[in-house]
Each structure stands twice: as C-alpha cells, then as structure tokens.
Scaffold this active site. Structure first.
Site, PDB file in Angstrom:
ATOM      1  N   CYS A   2       0.843  -1.189   0.000  1.00  0.00           N
ATOM      2  CA  CYS A   2       0.000   0.000   0.000  1.00  0.00           C
ATOM      3  C   CYS A   2       0.881   1.243   0.000  1.00  0.00           C
ATOM      4  CB  CYS A   2      -0.864  -0.008   1.245  1.00  0.00           C
ATOM      5  SG  CYS A   2      -1.751  -1.557   1.424  1.00  0.00           S
ATOM      6  N   ARG A  27       3.418   1.343  -6.856  1.00  0.00           N
ATOM      7  CA  ARG A  27       3.395   0.224  -5.896  1.00  0.00           C
ATOM      8  C   ARG A  27       2.211  -0.701  -6.149  1.00  0.00           C
ATOM      9  NH1 ARG A  27       6.456   1.957  -1.163  1.00  0.00           N
ATOM     10  NH2 ARG A  27       5.307   0.572   0.185  1.00  0.00           N
ATOM     11  N   TRP A  75      -3.467  -2.125  -1.545  1.00  0.00           N
ATOM     12  CA  TRP A  75      -3.289  -3.370  -2.316  1.00  0.00           C
ATOM     13  C   TRP A  75      -3.980  -4.439  -1.468  1.00  0.00           C
ATOM     14  CZ3 TRP A  75      -1.583  -5.280  -6.880  1.00  0.00           C
ATOM     15  CH2 TRP A  75      -1.284  -6.627  -6.950  1.00  0.00           C
ATOM     16  N   ASN A 101      -0.436  -0.166   6.196  1.00  0.00           N
ATOM     17  CA  ASN A 101       0.232  -1.001   5.202  1.00  0.00           C
ATOM     18  C   ASN A 101       0.794  -2.184   5.987  1.00  0.00           C
ATOM     19  OD1 ASN A 101       1.641  -2.100   3.103  1.00  0.00           O
ATOM     20  ND2 ASN A 101       3.287  -0.575   3.096  1.00  0.00           N
ATOM     21  N   GLY A 102       0.547  -3.410   5.498  1.00  0.00           N
ATOM     22  CA  GLY A 102       1.083  -4.580   6.208  1.00  0.00           C
ATOM     23  C   GLY A 102      -0.027  -5.572   6.502  1.00  0.00           C
ATOM     24  N   GLU A 488      12.690 -22.804 -14.725  1.00  0.00           N
ATOM     25  CA  GLU A 488      12.385 -21.402 -14.402  1.00  0.00           C
ATOM     26  C   GLU A 488      13.621 -20.541 -14.656  1.00  0.00           C
ATOM     27  OE1 GLU A 488      10.045 -19.553 -14.083  1.00  0.00           O
ATOM     28  OE2 GLU A 488      10.809 -17.798 -13.045  1.00  0.00           O
ATOM     29  N   LYS A 492      13.736 -17.334 -17.255  1.00  0.00           N
ATOM     30  CA  LYS A 492      14.200 -16.004 -16.836  1.00  0.00           C
ATOM     31  C   LYS A 492      15.253 -15.482 -17.795  1.00  0.00           C
ATOM     32  CE  LYS A 492      11.763 -14.618 -14.189  1.00  0.00           C
ATOM     33  NZ  LYS A 492      10.754 -15.543 -14.463  1.00  0.00           N
ATOM     34  N   GLU A 495      13.733 -14.570 -21.281  1.00  0.00           N
ATOM     35  CA  GLU A 495      12.862 -13.384 -21.366  1.00  0.00           C
ATOM     36  C   GLU A 495      13.620 -12.109 -21.002  1.00  0.00           C
ATOM     37  OE1 GLU A 495       9.507 -13.282 -18.673  1.00  0.00           O
ATOM     38  OE2 GLU A 495      10.522 -14.550 -17.248  1.00  0.00           O
ATOM     39  N   HIS A 511      20.131 -38.673 -23.368  1.00  0.00           N
ATOM     40  CA  HIS A 511      19.139 -39.084 -24.387  1.00  0.00           C
ATOM     41  C   HIS A 511      19.042 -38.060 -25.507  1.00  0.00           C
ATOM     42  CE1 HIS A 511      18.011 -42.372 -21.837  1.00  0.00           C
ATOM     43  NE2 HIS A 511      17.847 -41.543 -20.810  1.00  0.00           N
ATOM     44  N   LYS A 608       3.071  -7.886 -18.886  1.00  0.00           N
ATOM     45  CA  LYS A 608       3.040  -8.396 -17.509  1.00  0.00           C
ATOM     46  C   LYS A 608       1.878  -9.372 -17.332  1.00  0.00           C
ATOM     47  CE  LYS A 608       4.205  -9.089 -13.345  1.00  0.00           C
ATOM     48  NZ  LYS A 608       5.341 -10.015 -13.130  1.00  0.00           N
TER      49      LYS A 608
HETATM   50  C1  AGP Z   1       7.258 -14.916 -15.978  1.00  0.00           C
HETATM   51  O1  AGP Z   1       8.501 -14.272 -15.784  1.00  0.00           O
HETATM   52  C2  AGP Z   1       6.492 -14.365 -17.151  1.00  0.00           C
HETATM   53  N1  AGP Z   1       6.271 -12.969 -16.984  1.00  0.00           N
HETATM   54  C3  AGP Z   1       5.277 -15.172 -17.527  1.00  0.00           C
HETATM   55  O2  AGP Z   1       5.721 -16.463 -17.821  1.00  0.00           O
HETATM   56  C4  AGP Z   1       4.165 -15.297 -16.454  1.00  0.00           C
HETATM   57  O3  AGP Z   1       4.604 -16.108 -15.414  1.00  0.00           O
HETATM   58  C5  AGP Z   1       2.949 -15.968 -17.123  1.00  0.00           C
HETATM   59  O4  AGP Z   1       2.522 -15.126 -18.172  1.00  0.00           O
HETATM   60  C6  AGP Z   1       1.809 -16.216 -16.153  1.00  0.00           C
HETATM   61  O5  AGP Z   1       1.327 -14.995 -15.658  1.00  0.00           O
HETATM   62  P1  AGP Z   1       0.317 -15.023 -14.405  1.00  0.00           P
HETATM   63  O6  AGP Z   1       1.077 -15.641 -13.279  1.00  0.00           O
HETATM   64  O7  AGP Z   1      -0.043 -13.600 -14.167  1.00  0.00           O
HETATM   65  O8  AGP Z   1      -0.864 -15.873 -14.797  1.00  0.00           O
END
Ligand code: AGP
Length: 613
Positions: A2, A27, A75, A101-102, A488, A492, A495, A511, A608
């Site tokens: 928040c 935020r 938030w 906030n918290g 993962e 990272k 992307e 394999h 995002k």
């Molecule tokens: C992760 O770094 C990416 N931005 C992307 O894979 C993300 O995790 C995926 O689009 C799922 O998004 P969500 O968790 O908002 O559903």
C-alpha cells in the site's frame, strides 16, 4: 504494497496528499482514500473509493480547506477491493481515522473481542480492528493520540505501517511502524509521513528514518519519536540523493532487482496470510472474505493449470504434494489443457496458479474445467481479479504488486502457497505425522532469513555472468524439484537476456541434449544436498558435461571439489530447495540482461499480464 501519505503544514493538504499518492501508484493498488480534519472535534472529512486514484479525485469536488490529512492506496489482502474496504478506517465517532500497510496477524481475535464489546464493523479488513482499538486506547490515555498508538502497537502481531489522525488535534498526525516502511519528510513549517520518500521528494529531501516499533508524532513545527514505552528516540536523519524515478524503485536500479530483494518479506507475508487460510480451511470457516468454504476431503486428483513461471511453480507442486500426500497431481499448460479433452471428475481439484489473476489461457482452462464439474481452488497474487473471483476458493499470495514483467517474488510465494496446500492435504489424509508437519512449518518459517543469506552472497554472480555475456546459449540441469527450478532459470534468461536457454532433467542429457555441449558452453547445474539420493547422479551429469568442455556453474548447499564457479545456498529440506536455488538463477538472468543493455523491467515483446489467448 500500500501507499501511505500524511501531511501537516501551511498549505491545503488535499492536493499534496493526492500528489503524494500519485507518486506511489507504481506500488500497485486497487482502491484509495483520504481523511482530513475540518472542524476541531467534529467528524473528519473522508472520501474513499475502489479503483484508481482518478476515481477518488473525481469524487473530491467540495473538499473543505484543511492543512493536514492522510491518504492511502490499498493493495487488497484481507477483503476485496471495495469502497468499504478502502482506507482510511474510522472509529464509530467518525473523529479518528487510521490507514495501514502490512498484515495484522491477530486481527481476527481482536475483532472478536471488540465486537463482543459492542464495536460495530463496516469492513472485512484487518485495519478496521486498529481503528476501534485506537479509539478505546485514546479514551484511556486522556485523548493523547501518541500514547494511544503506543498502547495499541503492543497488542498487534504482524507487520504494520500505521498513520492516525483525530479531529481533537487537527494539525497532528501519529505514525508507527514494524516490519513495514515509514519515513518522515522534514519541511520548513510543514512535515510529511510516507511509506517511501517518493511521496514527498519534490517538497523536501530531508528525511528521518524510523526504526522498528517506533511511534512518530508530527505537527507543522514539531517531530517527536518514541519507542513503545514512550521513551524519546533520536531518529537517523538523511539527505535523499535519489531522483523521483529512482525513489519509486526504492533506490534500486530496476523494479526487478527491488522485487528480488523483496522476496524475504513476500515469503514471510504469504506465510502469515496463507497459514490463517490453512487454519480456516481446517475449521471450514469464512476467513476475511476469502471464499474458502470448500470441502477437499473427496478430492482424489489435483491438477495445477498455469503458464510460464506459474507453470513451473505447479511442476514443483507435483513433486511436493505427491511426496507428502500420495494424491495424484498433474500439471497442465493452460494453453493446451482445454483443447485436449482432459479427464475431469467431481473428485478433481483444479488449481489455477496466476500472479495477475487475468491470464486468459489460465482463465479459459479454468472455466472449461469448472463447466465439466471440477472444483476450483486458485492461487493468486491479485485480490479481486477474475480468476479468484470465479474460483470456488482462493489462496492469495502476499507478494505485493509485481511491477517487473519477469516474475520473481510471485514465483516464490506461489511455492509457499503450494507447500501450505500440501500440508493441508497431508492433514486431511493423515499422510504426514504432526511432528513431520511441524518440522516443515518451522522450515518454512526459516526461509525468509535463508533467502536474505542468499541475497547477501550473489554479488560474485555479476562478474561470473559477465563472462558468458556473449555466449550463444546457456543450459541448465537439475533433478527432482531441481528440474522445474532450472526450467524457471532458463525462462528467466530467455525473457530478460534474449539469449537461448534451456533447462533439462539431468538424467535426460544422455538421451540427446548432451550433443549440444561443446567447448565453453555455459551450464548451470543445481545440486541437491549431499545426502540426497540424486546427488551422485547429478554429480555424474556434471562430470559428463565438464568432460565435453562445458563451463559449469554449480549451485549447491555444499562445496564441490575442482569447480571454480560455485554459488552456495543454505541447507534446507530437498523439497523446499527451489525457494533458495531460484534466487541465483533470477540474479544471473538479471545481470545478463543488464550486461546486454536490455530493458530489464519491460523486456521486448512481453506483457506483464497476457490477457489474450
Ligand atoms: C514470468 O517471468 C512471465 N512474466 C510469464 O511467464 C508469467 O509467469 C505468465 O505469463 C503467467 O502470468 P500469471 O502468473 O499472471 O498468470
């Protein structure tokens, strides 16, 4: 997190407060509100609205003049984003207002006590309990708001930044903090309180840092700080060197780096929230507006549905929940799920995992499963978003808003929610003893400190990563829960660095993928602890790639002889290791993106929240 702003001084407060909240919009929030004292000892002027600040601003048409006030962007954690749940929260007299906030961990027991003492609640929030507590303490302390705040803070458990005003003292604002930020902006004939300096940086660069469990009282001419016993404290003063943009990132170069460093708090807050959920799931009772009235006793199969990073969390979940409960767990790519006519029954629990709660692939897969009779329990970081809204039940993570496109703190908090869901099922099926459960819970509680430890040791990664800046690709290998963890790590790097990267199960190398190894190929290898049954196997995989010229970076909780590129992480149970092992992988991707001059927070081609299929 928040946004919190307080002002008392020589100019009308309302514009300064709204401007301060605007500077805290980054935020993330889903409602906003303000409270200002008008007439001494009369009701406060309060406006609060769900939605963006503009909605609140549009409602501020005839604001009476006042040179003090508080403002808040929320938030949502306890209770959805509604006008009633928005802050400030008032006592019954309407003369006292609080913003927060918290997370107040013991808010439910406080609420029960206050309601039985006759207090009437209007919202579902934890914060409203503070408003009522403060009103009682105010009367007990002879209308001394600072003394009342000190008394109340001693009754609260959890994390908080609090600001309070009372119309008996129209130019006074009282604040308090524990495990949540609060800074004082020192002006000339005016003073500010805020959750971070970006709220007042355009008015003053002089600031005071408040310590744990301290109470600050400001008027236009005076600032006083005490501990909870009322003993005077001299706060540390500092000159703000950041510009406004840097201030929004808390001084970090990028939001992603800020969010990597927020992970200890995100984990701790999610444990707070989720534990109260797993308790309420046991009692099958409503809990702070989260719809958890779901009977899981007949569930025979769990299916995680997600995309990207959230999908990798689900893959970790499969290893964990099957190991702890022997319940069959599948993990499905949301974009594939509904097009392959999957087997679904009433004993299937679908668990959509989503940071944004708006990912269309995940939402459509969830709707398909729901239409075919499955129960839905979602794991989500965004209160009130579509996926949790349409779920039968939801476990909210408490990572706070994740601004960077690349998901970091959302991932680790999704894992925390999955671990607690696994414990919940283990209790339902008696598949773990109470001793085993208590051991896991105490290990989970120790994770924030262990993540802090990892963050203190990642500095050498910057130089190590630069060595591979121009590599054509980077490979990642792991076994067990290390396998989804390296998937993962590879995502990272893709992307953020726009570099080809691929994660493999160590046992799969022979394999086919081992053909990729040539002299100098960088390979990140995630090793489980020495006593793990797969440790030897992983060591052989490392030797296999090293023998073919690979440059191996080892992540492990113990030293491995004859390897110069090693990143040490603290020891923990094997199934919890992804939480610690993913941190260096996030940092490698971050540093590579910086080395390559990429836009870290907004990588090319990415959004995002992917709200299209
Ligand atoms: C992760 O770094 C990416 N931005 C992307 O894979 C993300 O995790 C995926 O689009 C799922 O998004 P969500 O968790 O908002 O559903």
């Amino acid at each position: 997190m928040c946004g919190i702003v307080g002002y008392t001084g020589k100019t009308p407060a309302i514009n300064l407060i709204i401007d301060g909240l605007k500077r805290l919009e980054y935020r993330g929030y889903d409602s906003a509100g303000i409270a200002i004292p008008i007439q001494k000892s009369e009701k406060l002027f309060v406006e609060k609205r769900a939605g963006k600040l503009q909605i609140l601003s549009n409602s501020l048409t005839n604001v009476p003049k006042s040179n003090a006030g508080i403002g808040h962007t929320r938030w949502a954690t306890h209770g959805g984003p509604t006008d009633l749940n928005a802050h400030p929260h008032l006592d019954e007299s309407g003369k006292l207002a609080v913003i927060h906030n918290g997370i107040i961990e013991n808010y439910l027991e406080i609420r029960r006590q206050l309601e039985s003492a006759g207090h009437k609640y209007l919202s579902e929030t934890d914060t409203e309990s503070v408003a009522h507590l403060l009103a009682d303490a105010y009367k007990r302390n002879g209308s001394d708001l600072s003394a009342a705040m000190r008394e109340v803070c001693q009754q609260l458990r959890g994390s908080f930044t609090l600001l309070a005003i009372h119309s008996d003292h129209p130019d006074l604002i009282v604040g308090a903090r524990r495990n949540s930020p609060l800074v004082v902006g020192v002006g000339n004939g005016e003073n500010f309180l805020a959750s971070d300096v970006s709220a007042f940086i355009s008015h003053t660069k002089k600031a005071l840092e408040l310590g744990q469990d301290q109470v600050v009282s400001i008027t236009p001419e005076k600032i006083s700080v005490t501990d909870l016993k009322g003993l005077a404290v001299k706060p540390k003063d500092f000159e703000i060197s950041w510009d406004a943009k840097a201030a929004e990132r808390g001084g970090f170069t990028h939001f992603m780096l800020k969010e990597i460093y927020e992970q200890p708090k995100a984990i701790a807050d999610t444990l707070l929230i989720s534990k109260s959920i797993s308790e309420s799931m046991n009692k099958a009772k409503q809990n702070s507006g989260l719809n958890l009235n779901i009977d899981l006793s007949e569930i025979k199969k769990i299916v995680f549905i997600a995309c990207g990073t959230a999908y990798h969390a689900g893959l970790v979940g499969k290893y964990v929940i099957e190991a702890w409960t022997k319940i069959s767990v599948d993990v499905e790519l949301a974009s594939e799920y509904r097009y392959r006519e999957p087997a679904i029954s009433k004993s299937t629990l679908i668990v959509p995992i989503s940071q944004s709660g708006e990912t269309m692939d995940t939402l459509m897969a969830m709707r398909y499963a729901q239409k075919n009779g499955a129960k839905i329990l979602s794991i989500c970081n965004t209160n009130g978003s579509t996926i949790p809204r349409e779920s039968d039940a939801v476990i909210y993570t408490a990572a706070g808003p994740e601004i960077a496109v690349a998901s970091t703190k959302a991932f680790v908090t999704q894992l925390i929610a999955i671990y607690l869901l696994g414990i919940h099922f283990a209790k339902l099926h008696n598949s773990l003893t109470q001793k085993e459960i208590d051991q896991i819970l105490s290990e989970l509680d120790a994770l924030p400190a262990k993540v802090e430890q990892v963050l203190e040791t990642v500095e050498p990664l910057r130089e190590m990563t630069r060595k591979f800046k121009d590599a054509a690709s980077m490979l990642f290998i792991g076994r067990g829960v290390g396998f989804p963890t390296v998937l993962e790590g590879a995502l990272k790097l893709k992307e953020l660095a726009y570099m080809h990267a691929e994660g493999f199960a160590g046992g799969e190398l022979k394999h086919g993928p081992i053909a990729l190894i040539e002299n100098g190929t960088p390979v990140v290898a995630l090793l489980p602890s020495e006593e793990s049954v797969i440790n030897e196997k992983m060591l052989s995989n490392i030797q296999e790639v090293k023998a073919r010229g690979a440059n191996v970076i080892i992540i492990s909780d113990h030293e491995v002889k004859n390897f110069d590129l090693q990143i040490r992480i603290p020891t923990c149970s094997e199934l919890l290791q992804p939480i610690l092992a993913v941190i260096p992988l996030q940092v490698i991707a971050y540093e590579m993106a910086v080395a390559r001059g990429n836009d870290v927070d907004q990588p090319r081609n990415l959004a995002k929240s992917v709200t299209v299929e």
